[in-house]
Design an enzyme around this catalytic site. Structure first.
Site, mmCIF file in Angstrom:
data_model
loop_
_atom_site.group_PDB
_atom_site.id
_atom_site.type_symbol
_atom_site.label_atom_id
_atom_site.label_comp_id
_atom_site.label_asym_id
_atom_site.label_seq_id
_atom_site.Cartn_x
_atom_site.Cartn_y
_atom_site.Cartn_z
ATOM 1 N N LYS A 1 -13.098 -2.714 5.362
ATOM 2 C CA LYS A 1 -11.689 -2.864 5.710
ATOM 3 C C LYS A 1 -11.369 -2.184 7.037
ATOM 4 O O LYS A 1 -10.641 -2.735 7.872
ATOM 5 C CB LYS A 1 -10.811 -2.288 4.587
ATOM 6 C CG LYS A 1 -10.885 -3.067 3.287
ATOM 7 C CD LYS A 1 -10.184 -2.349 2.147
ATOM 8 C CE LYS A 1 -10.336 -3.104 0.832
ATOM 9 N NZ LYS A 1 -9.739 -2.385 -0.317
ATOM 10 N N GLN B 1 -7.012 3.159 -2.615
ATOM 11 C CA GLN B 1 -8.254 2.512 -3.047
ATOM 12 C C GLN B 1 -8.483 2.732 -4.541
ATOM 13 O O GLN B 1 -8.491 3.860 -5.023
ATOM 14 C CB GLN B 1 -9.442 3.054 -2.250
ATOM 15 C CG GLN B 1 -10.769 2.381 -2.555
ATOM 16 C CD GLN B 1 -10.775 0.907 -2.184
ATOM 17 O OE1 GLN B 1 -10.275 0.518 -1.139
ATOM 18 N NE2 GLN B 1 -11.354 0.085 -3.047
ATOM 19 N N ASP C 1 -0.934 -3.682 -0.227
ATOM 20 C CA ASP C 1 -1.712 -4.280 -1.321
ATOM 21 C C ASP C 1 -0.843 -5.114 -2.257
ATOM 22 O O ASP C 1 -1.355 -5.838 -3.115
ATOM 23 C CB ASP C 1 -2.426 -3.187 -2.125
ATOM 24 C CG ASP C 1 -3.906 -3.078 -1.774
ATOM 25 O OD1 ASP C 1 -4.422 -4.004 -1.124
ATOM 26 O OD2 ASP C 1 -4.542 -2.085 -2.159
#
Length: 281
Positions: free
Chosen positions: A47, A91, A114
């Protein structure tokens, strides 16, 4: 037809570079990693590289395994209050002593790239474009659109009901627009006769975390198969679909790797740009 996410990702990245070139400053994406999960570190590395490729600033906050819930939420609030941070990525998975849902709720919804905050999920359910759509569902929708695969009036069967893929994807394909308008069935670990239900699908999306679980016995001839799974077997990445077995019957199929994964990262980039534009422009 092979649905190659890498090809579409590269096109999206080129567009991101052009968009960012007109900004007063680079967008900033800051990720939080708690503990020493090797897979999470690997994902974050991919990422971060993608961010650097297009001109997004990317930082990773590393917190120790023993981090408490209060300490994690304090760090999230520090990022919420930082005007130079546009996107926040927590994460997952978190260590078992931490409550992921509570931590996600702490993230400022306008920085939740997200798309997992309850407010953003609510926007998705309502069909509003105000929030962020989770990256993997949005990546799947974009992949299908890029290969001119129509979802409208199709029967989509989704294997899996996670908050990251299954639930948001079902809601995304139920929306009243030309990229959706599908009839959606979700199957999961407690569903009886999964294979029979999957075989009804015009588009079959598999996200259950079981390597090579779906074989051609699950697939209607001519169906489109989207494999979201990422599993490692003897050092090799494989999906939740038995690719070699299913490709002979499917009209189109996404590979693992180089299928949905690159699209997820591409959508993270576009969501981060959207967060910057919403806050700065």
């Amino acid at each position: 037809m092979l649905l190659e996410g890498t090809k579409i990702r590269d096109q999206i990245k080129a567009g991101c570079v052009k968009t960012i070139s007109g900004f007063a400053r680079p967008p900033n994406l800051t990720a939080i990693l708690v503990g020493e999960n090797a897979a999470s570190k690997r994902y974050l590395k991919h990422k971060q590289k993608a961010c650097f490729d297009v001109g997004i600033e990317s930082h990773i906050v590393l917190l120790p395994q023993e981090t408490t819930q209060d300490a994690l939420e304090k760090k999230i609030n520090e990022l919420n209050d930082n005007p130079l941070v546009d996107g926040i990525l927590l994460q997952l998975p978190l260590p078992i002593n931490l409550n992921a849902l509570k931590a996600i709720e702490t993230i400022d919804p306008t920085k939740d790239v997200d798309g997992l905050h309850p407010i953003n999920f609510g926007y998705l359910v309502q069909g509003s474009d105000l929030g962020f759509i989770p990256c993997t569902p949005l990546g799947i929708q974009t992949l299908l659109k890029s290969y001119d695969i129509t979802v409208e009036q199709k029967h989509v069967v989704i294997c899996g009901r996670s908050n990251i893929v299954g639930k948001p994807l079902a809601n995304l394909f139920l929306q009243k627009n030309h990229l959706a308008n599908a009839t959606v069935t979700c199957v999961h670990s407690q569903t009886k006769n999964i294979a029979n239900l999957c075989k009804l699908a015009d588009i079959l999306v598999v996200a259950i975390g079981r390597p090579k679980f779906v074989t051609k016995e699950f697939v209607k001839k001519g169906a489109c198969v989207i494999d979201v799974g990422i599993n490692e077997i003897e050092g090799k990445l494989v999906g939740d679909v038995d690719f070699e077995n299913v490709k002979t019957i499917a009209s189109s199929i996404s590979p693992v790797p180089k299928g949905v994964g690159p699209m997820t990262i591409a959508m993270l980039l576009t969501n981060t740009i959207k967060a910057y534009q919403n806050r700065v422009l």
